[in-house]
Design a protein around this motif. Structure first.
Motif, mmCIF file in Angstrom:
data_model
loop_
_atom_site.group_PDB
_atom_site.id
_atom_site.type_symbol
_atom_site.label_atom_id
_atom_site.label_comp_id
_atom_site.label_asym_id
_atom_site.label_seq_id
_atom_site.Cartn_x
_atom_site.Cartn_y
_atom_site.Cartn_z
ATOM 1 N N GLY A 1 72.538 12.271 31.936
ATOM 2 C CA GLY A 1 73.987 12.394 31.868
ATOM 3 C C GLY A 1 74.704 11.230 32.511
ATOM 4 O O GLY A 1 74.414 10.062 32.268
ATOM 5 N N ARG A 2 75.639 11.552 33.404
ATOM 6 C CA ARG A 2 76.472 10.540 34.055
ATOM 7 C C ARG A 2 75.889 10.044 35.369
ATOM 8 O O ARG A 2 76.469 9.176 36.015
ATOM 9 C CB ARG A 2 77.866 11.143 34.294
ATOM 10 N N SER A 3 74.756 10.596 35.781
ATOM 11 C CA SER A 3 74.142 10.180 37.046
ATOM 12 C C SER A 3 73.383 8.864 36.880
ATOM 13 O O SER A 3 73.132 8.407 35.766
ATOM 14 C CB SER A 3 73.210 11.273 37.570
ATOM 15 N N SER A 4 73.024 8.267 38.012
ATOM 16 C CA SER A 4 72.311 6.990 38.000
ATOM 17 C C SER A 4 70.961 7.127 37.309
ATOM 18 O O SER A 4 70.376 8.218 37.245
ATOM 19 C CB SER A 4 72.093 6.502 39.433
ATOM 20 N N ARG A 5 70.456 5.994 36.808
ATOM 21 C CA ARG A 5 69.147 5.960 36.175
ATOM 22 C C ARG A 5 68.247 4.979 36.937
ATOM 23 O O ARG A 5 68.062 3.837 36.533
ATOM 24 C CB ARG A 5 69.257 5.547 34.701
ATOM 25 N N PRO A 6 67.691 5.430 38.068
ATOM 26 C CA PRO A 6 66.801 4.552 38.841
ATOM 27 C C PRO A 6 65.515 4.277 38.063
ATOM 28 O O PRO A 6 65.235 4.919 37.043
ATOM 29 C CB PRO A 6 66.513 5.374 40.102
ATOM 30 N N ALA B 1 63.727 21.368 31.110
ATOM 31 C CA ALA B 1 64.886 20.738 31.718
ATOM 32 C C ALA B 1 65.386 19.576 30.935
ATOM 33 O O ALA B 1 66.354 18.962 31.289
ATOM 34 C CB ALA B 1 64.520 20.268 33.098
ATOM 35 N N LEU B 2 64.723 19.230 29.862
ATOM 36 C CA LEU B 2 64.874 17.892 29.296
ATOM 37 C C LEU B 2 65.917 17.711 28.224
ATOM 38 O O LEU B 2 65.652 16.931 27.369
ATOM 39 C CB LEU B 2 63.538 17.549 28.651
ATOM 40 N N THR B 3 67.047 18.311 28.118
ATOM 41 C CA THR B 3 67.783 18.106 26.859
ATOM 42 C C THR B 3 68.923 17.167 26.886
ATOM 43 O O THR B 3 69.213 16.665 25.941
ATOM 44 C CB THR B 3 68.352 19.404 26.333
ATOM 45 N N ALA B 4 69.932 16.842 27.538
ATOM 46 C CA ALA B 4 71.192 16.409 26.976
ATOM 47 C C ALA B 4 71.796 15.126 27.471
ATOM 48 O O ALA B 4 72.309 15.091 28.544
ATOM 49 C CB ALA B 4 72.190 17.504 27.242
ATOM 50 N N PRO B 5 71.839 14.019 26.727
ATOM 51 C CA PRO B 5 72.673 12.900 27.115
ATOM 52 C C PRO B 5 74.125 13.280 26.953
ATOM 53 O O PRO B 5 74.497 13.850 25.951
ATOM 54 C CB PRO B 5 72.279 11.781 26.155
ATOM 55 N N ALA B 6 74.987 12.946 27.919
ATOM 56 C CA ALA B 6 76.303 13.548 27.954
ATOM 57 C C ALA B 6 77.288 12.831 27.065
ATOM 58 O O ALA B 6 77.671 11.727 27.321
ATOM 59 C CB ALA B 6 76.809 13.554 29.386
ATOM 60 N N ALA B 7 77.713 13.506 26.026
ATOM 61 C CA ALA B 7 78.778 13.004 25.176
ATOM 62 C C ALA B 7 79.908 14.008 25.242
ATOM 63 O O ALA B 7 79.710 15.178 24.992
ATOM 64 C CB ALA B 7 78.289 12.854 23.740
ATOM 65 N N ALA B 8 81.085 13.543 25.598
ATOM 66 C CA ALA B 8 82.198 14.464 25.804
ATOM 67 C C ALA B 8 82.491 15.264 24.545
ATOM 68 O O ALA B 8 82.889 16.424 24.599
ATOM 69 C CB ALA B 8 83.433 13.696 26.232
#
Length: 351
Positions: free
Chosen positions: A120-125, A25-32
């Motif tokens: 991605g664009r979700s929060s990082r608790p 499940a671990l792949t992608a920081p979201a860059a447009a």
């Protein structure tokens, strides 16, 4: 072999299997800029779902709701594995080939690609607050929003489609809440292959990774060691080298909280209480799940027979094998065959 023996062995292997799901499940920081072009006729809306506890005050999961022209009444909620984000579903498996979402839109399905908490664009608790429990709860709250209306749309059928750890989220949400029409589990079974134990040793702090360090990941956020994804997630003979390179450059994270709850998706009671129809899809060369002492992934019949020892209810249970593919089934050259099988099955179970 007795049912009790199979259950015991499955339970003993659950931690390794869960680890493999997390890694996948671990792949992608979201860059447009990394997103492939989308057909102009598909209408997409950025959506946000504010979360109540246990995710923590102010936490939000974000995603993209995309509707093709003349969309049918089914939405596929797409859940990636650990170290991937929502782009796992939108990336083409090879140049000139359609992504999972592109093929789904061509069949008339609306898709909701979600960024899990921490990606991605979700929060990082804080890392210890991002666990399997909070992930499943965030999916449930998203399903509830879809039931009442999200971005001005409601749907007759909600189908959860997960990969690896995301498949575990889909299974748990459906089993615990019984509020979706069907569940598709890719890269997920109650067994571990010869590389199942290699996942956790491949993890390092994301702050030490050259790709992710510039994103300032919080303490306790982890990712795969540079150069390890090809061996863990791919069958190189069925994968484009450029796709594997892109995977390394767009990987995302998992948390220590998820790491410590990796066995939870494989709890036998989640399968036993499942009521909705289930499709399990695996690559025949998925060394994280297949090829071990319990599951060879030689045929759909073998997978279904093995899993039926755990899915003890009277729900529909089907299986599919993508020949030659590794764990990240969406990112192999022949992925369109799997896309077609998923769409056909969802159309069948939703009528």
């Amino acid at each position: 072999m007795s049912v009790s023996t199979l259950l015991t062995r499955a339970a003993h292997r659950s931690a390794a299997a869960a680890a493999l799901a997390a890694a996948c499940a671990l792949t992608a920081p979201a860059a447009a800029s990394a997103q492939p072009p989308r057909p102009a006729a598909v209408t997409c809306t950025q959506v946000s779902v504010p979360l109540a506890d246990p995710a923590g005050d102010g936490a939000v999961v974000r995603g993209e709701l995309c509707r093709p022209p003349q969309a049918n009444d089914t939405v596929q909620v797409l859940l990636s594995g650990l170290t991937y984000d929502s782009r796992y579903w939108t990336q083409p498996p090879a140049p000139g080939q359609p992504s999972y979402t592109a093929d789904a839109h061509a069949r008339g399905f609306t898709t909701l690609t979600l960024d899990r908490l921490g990606t991605g664009r979700s929060s990082r608790p804080p890392a210890d607050q991002v666990t399997f429990t909070t992930d499943v709860d965030s999916v449930h709250q998203t399903v509830t929003r879809l039931r009442t209306g999200l971005a001005g749309h409601t749907f007759t059928h909600i189908v959860l489609v997960g990969h690896s750890y995301g498949a575990g989220e889909a299974l748990a949400e459906s089993s615990l809440h019984d509020d979706v029409t069907a569940v598709v589990l890719s890269g997920f079974a109650h067994a571990a292959g010869p590389k199942g134990d290699a996942i956790l040793p491949a993890m390092i702090p994301a702050a030490q990774d050259p790709v992710l360090a510039p994103t300032d990941p919080p303490d306790g956020y982890l990712t795969t060691r540079q150069g390890s994804r090809a061996d863990l997630f791919y069958a190189p003979a069925d994968a484009a080298p450029d796709t594997i390179t892109r995977d390394e450059l767009t990987k995302s994270t998992m948390t220590t909280g998820q790491r410590d709850s990796l066995s939870d998706p494989y709890a036998p009671d989640l399968a036993a209480r499942q009521k909705a129809p289930v499709l399990i899809a695996l690559g025949s060369a998925d060394a994280l799940v297949c090829g071990g002492p319990y599951l060879a992934c030689s045929s759909p019949e073998e997978i279904r027979t093995f899993e039926r020892y755990l899915f003890t209810g009277d729900n529909r249970l089907d299986a599919y094998v993508l020949p030659g593919a590794g764990h990240s089934i969406n990112l192999h050259r022949n992925a369109s065959a799997w896309h077609t099988r998923s769409a056909d099955w969802i159309e069948d179970v939703t009528g």
